[in-house]
Each structure stands twice: as C-alpha cells, then as structure tokens.
Design a protein around this motif. Structure first.
Motif, PDB file in Angstrom:
ATOM      1  N   TRP A 126       0.838  -1.198   0.000  1.00  7.60           N
ATOM      2  CA  TRP A 126       0.000   0.000   0.000  1.00  7.60           C
ATOM      3  C   TRP A 126       0.877   1.254   0.000  1.00  7.60           C
ATOM      4  O   TRP A 126       1.941   1.281   0.631  1.00  7.60           O
ATOM      5  N   PHE A 127       0.425   2.283  -0.719  1.00  8.43           N
ATOM      6  CA  PHE A 127       1.081   3.592  -0.633  1.00  8.43           C
ATOM      7  C   PHE A 127       0.013   4.677  -0.605  1.00  8.43           C
ATOM      8  O   PHE A 127      -1.110   4.495  -1.096  1.00  8.43           O
ATOM      9  N   SER A 128       0.361   5.788  -0.014  1.00  8.18           N
ATOM     10  CA  SER A 128      -0.457   6.995  -0.114  1.00  8.18           C
ATOM     11  C   SER A 128       0.483   8.145  -0.428  1.00  8.18           C
ATOM     12  O   SER A 128       1.576   8.240   0.140  1.00  8.18           O
TER      13      SER A 128
ATOM     14  N   GLY B 203      -2.837   1.707  -3.920  1.00  5.04           N
ATOM     15  CA  GLY B 203      -2.478   2.963  -3.277  1.00  5.04           C
ATOM     16  C   GLY B 203      -3.351   4.108  -3.717  1.00  5.04           C
ATOM     17  O   GLY B 203      -4.181   3.979  -4.621  1.00  5.04           O
TER      18      GLY B 203
END
Length: 342
Positions: free
Chosen positions: A152-154, A238
């Motif tokens: 996951w990325f933000s 993400g």
C-alpha cells in the motif's frame, strides 16, 4: 597528472534556452549557466529581448531563426504544455538534444512519436524531474527493498494558492490538462520509479476530478484529483491526491510493506520497522535548487549515454501512458453521461 585530466575533460555544452522568459525559464538560467554556455534564447514574450541582453546572449522570437543562426549542443525547453511536442519535434529534426520541463508529452501517441524521433536522430530527450535527484527520494528508492513486499502507498501533494489559477495554466488550449498533468506528473514519475510495472500492463486507476473554481470547471481543468491505483501483477494498491487550493502546502509519501514502512516528506525520509520504530533517516540538506542543479548537470553530462537515454524514455512513456489513460477514461465517462442525458 593535472595536464592529463585537463586534456580529457569534456568541453562545456552549448545550450539554447527555449521559453527562457517565463517563470520556470528564468529560474533555470543561472543554474544552467553553471554547467553550460547559453549561446542563444528563443521566446516571443515582450520582456525576452531585454532579459537576453541582461544575460548576454542573442535573442530570437521564433525557433526556426535560432536553428539557422546558432550552433548549440542541447536545448533547454520551458514552454506551455501545448508547445512541447512541436518544439521538440523541430529540435530533433534539427539533430539537437533536448532537456525539457515536464510533461515528456501530453498524450501517449505523442510520447511514442517522440521516442521514435529521438531514437532515429540518436539524440536524447530528457525530462526535468528534480525528485529523482533529491536525497530523500533517492533514499526511498535505495531502501524500498528493506520494507519487504510493498502492499500500500499513499501520496499527497498540495499547494495552498489563495486565488484561482492564472497565466497559461488557466487556459485549456495551452495547459491541455489540470493538476494531474501539471503537479501530478512529478508524483506519477516517482511511483513509476518505485513500482515499475512489466510492460505493457500499466496500473489500473480510478479517478475523481474536483474543481475549486467555477471557471476551471468550465474549462475542464481540474483543481484537485484523487486517484486509486492497483497493480495487477503484484497486488499493490495505493492512493494519490493532488490539489492547488489546500489549507497548507504539503507533500507526503508513505509506503507500507510486509517488513516495514517508508515515510517521505521534503525535509526527510524515514525507514520504519513493522511496529513503527525508526530504523534509519535521511534529511534533505540544502535548498531545493541543489537538486535542480544536480539534475541539470547530470542531464548535460549524459546526453550521449544511450543506456541512460533509453531507460529515461521508457520511464517517461509509462508516465504519459498512465496520465493519458486517466484523461481518456474521464472523457469517455463524460461522453457516456452526455449520451444518457440527451
């Protein structure tokens, strides 16, 4: 020994500055001059002639005249988005290297044509993306493997402009897109470096376009874009948000992995354990111009490096393909809505 080094030292590159009288062009002039000789400038703006006199190089209103009269190795291009493709194609046809502001191209079709023209001319088209030369983003790239499998990325990037967008970025004909093409290009380039997808499978993207100002809505130039990414081959997902009118200026990238996390802001990058314990930290030393200086010097020093050129072209093609795909999906949705309402 000193004499040998002097003999082998590469001569300074000669640069033609195209679009030098704009905000970005003026910012680059002193930095380019540190690594190269500016031998001419092209810009039709009324203030361009006096600015060229101040810097001591000849001024031309149109590119064709400069190509006939100036001997140069590379052009540094800082023009509105709508002019990128015609300017670059003319420079490549002349046999010139190109160092340009983002975007590499506005559409995937233009990007593929630029790649073809660059390869046929055996010339570089290098895009100015300073995060690739920023120590905190370099730290993230170098240490990504230490967090295990990213899942996951933000990524958030916001300005806090108090007034509506002005200048050529407020013109649909010149800007060719809103914050996604402008500010978002930098972020999608970072993501393309961190999470390269096996060609020809780009990430799947769901988008929401939002407008702070009615005039920007009327011109179909988004003030805020929110994206959800999914990468079919790895299971990574993400979010990305970009806007011009946030309550504060901010940039923050967070990547979660099976064995830790990476947090990146302009001031520092931090590697964390699974439980959140900071393991290693890299701070951003010096002003932003240090990364810009390093970027321009590096590009000028690698114009004839075919391996560097090819990797750069393929990465920029992936970025443009992603952004163009998002815009085409939005246009298709808008047309389908119009058909239903007709």
């Amino acid at each position: 020994m000193t004499g040998d080094r002097s003999k082998n030292k590469l001569p300074r590159r000669r640069v033609l500055a195209v679009g030098f009288a704009g905000h970005q062009g003026k910012e680059y002039l002193p930095i380019v001059r540190e690594s190269a000789d500016i031998v001419g400038g092209v810009d039709p703006a009324p203030a361009a002639s006096s600015l060229a006199d101040e810097w001591g190089f000849p001024h031309y209103d149109v590119l064709g005249e400069a190509l006939r009269k100036v001997d140069f190795d590379a052009a540094v291009v800082t023009v509105p988005h709508s002019e990128h493709f015609p300017v670059c194609t003319e420079l490549l046809a002349h046999g010139s290297h190109v160092i340009k502001e983002k975007p590499f191209a506005v559409t995937e079709q233009e990007a593929r044509q630029l790649v073809h023209l660059a390869q046929r001319a055996d010339r570089s088209v290098l895009t100015l993306l300073q995060r690739n030369f920023d120590p905190v983003f370099q730290f993230a790239q170098e240490n990504l493997a230490r967090i295990g499998e990213p899942y996951w990325f933000s990524y958030d990037y916001h300005f806090n402009l108090a007034h509506p967008t002005t200048g050529w970025r407020a013109s649909r004909e010149q800007a060719m897109g809103g914050v996604l093409l402008d500010m978002g290009y930098h972020l999608i380039d970072v993501l393309s470096g961190l999470f390269p997808e096996p060609a020809p499978e780009p990430p799947r993207v769901h988008s929401a376009f939002v407008h702070h100002c009615q005039e920007m809505r009327d011109r179909r130039l988004e003030d805020l874009v929110s994206l959800m990414f999914s990468y079919p081959s790895t299971g990574l997902a993400g979010s990305l948000r970009v806007s011009r009118h946030n309550y504060e200026k901010t940039e923050h990238l967070c990547v979660l992995g099976t064995e830790g996390a990476l947090n990146v802001v302009p001031e520092a990058a931090v590697l964390h354990s699974v439980g959140g314990l900071p393991l290693e930290r890299r701070t951003g030393k010096g002003p932003r111009t240090d990364a810009v200086r390093s970027m321009i010097a590096h590009h000028l020093g690698h114009l004839d490096d075919r391996c560097y050129r090819q990797a750069h072209l393929q990465r920029q093609l992936a970025v443009v393909r992603t952004i163009d795909g998002i815009y085409r999906d939005r246009l298709r949705e808008r047309n389908e809505l119009a058909d239903r309402c007709a």
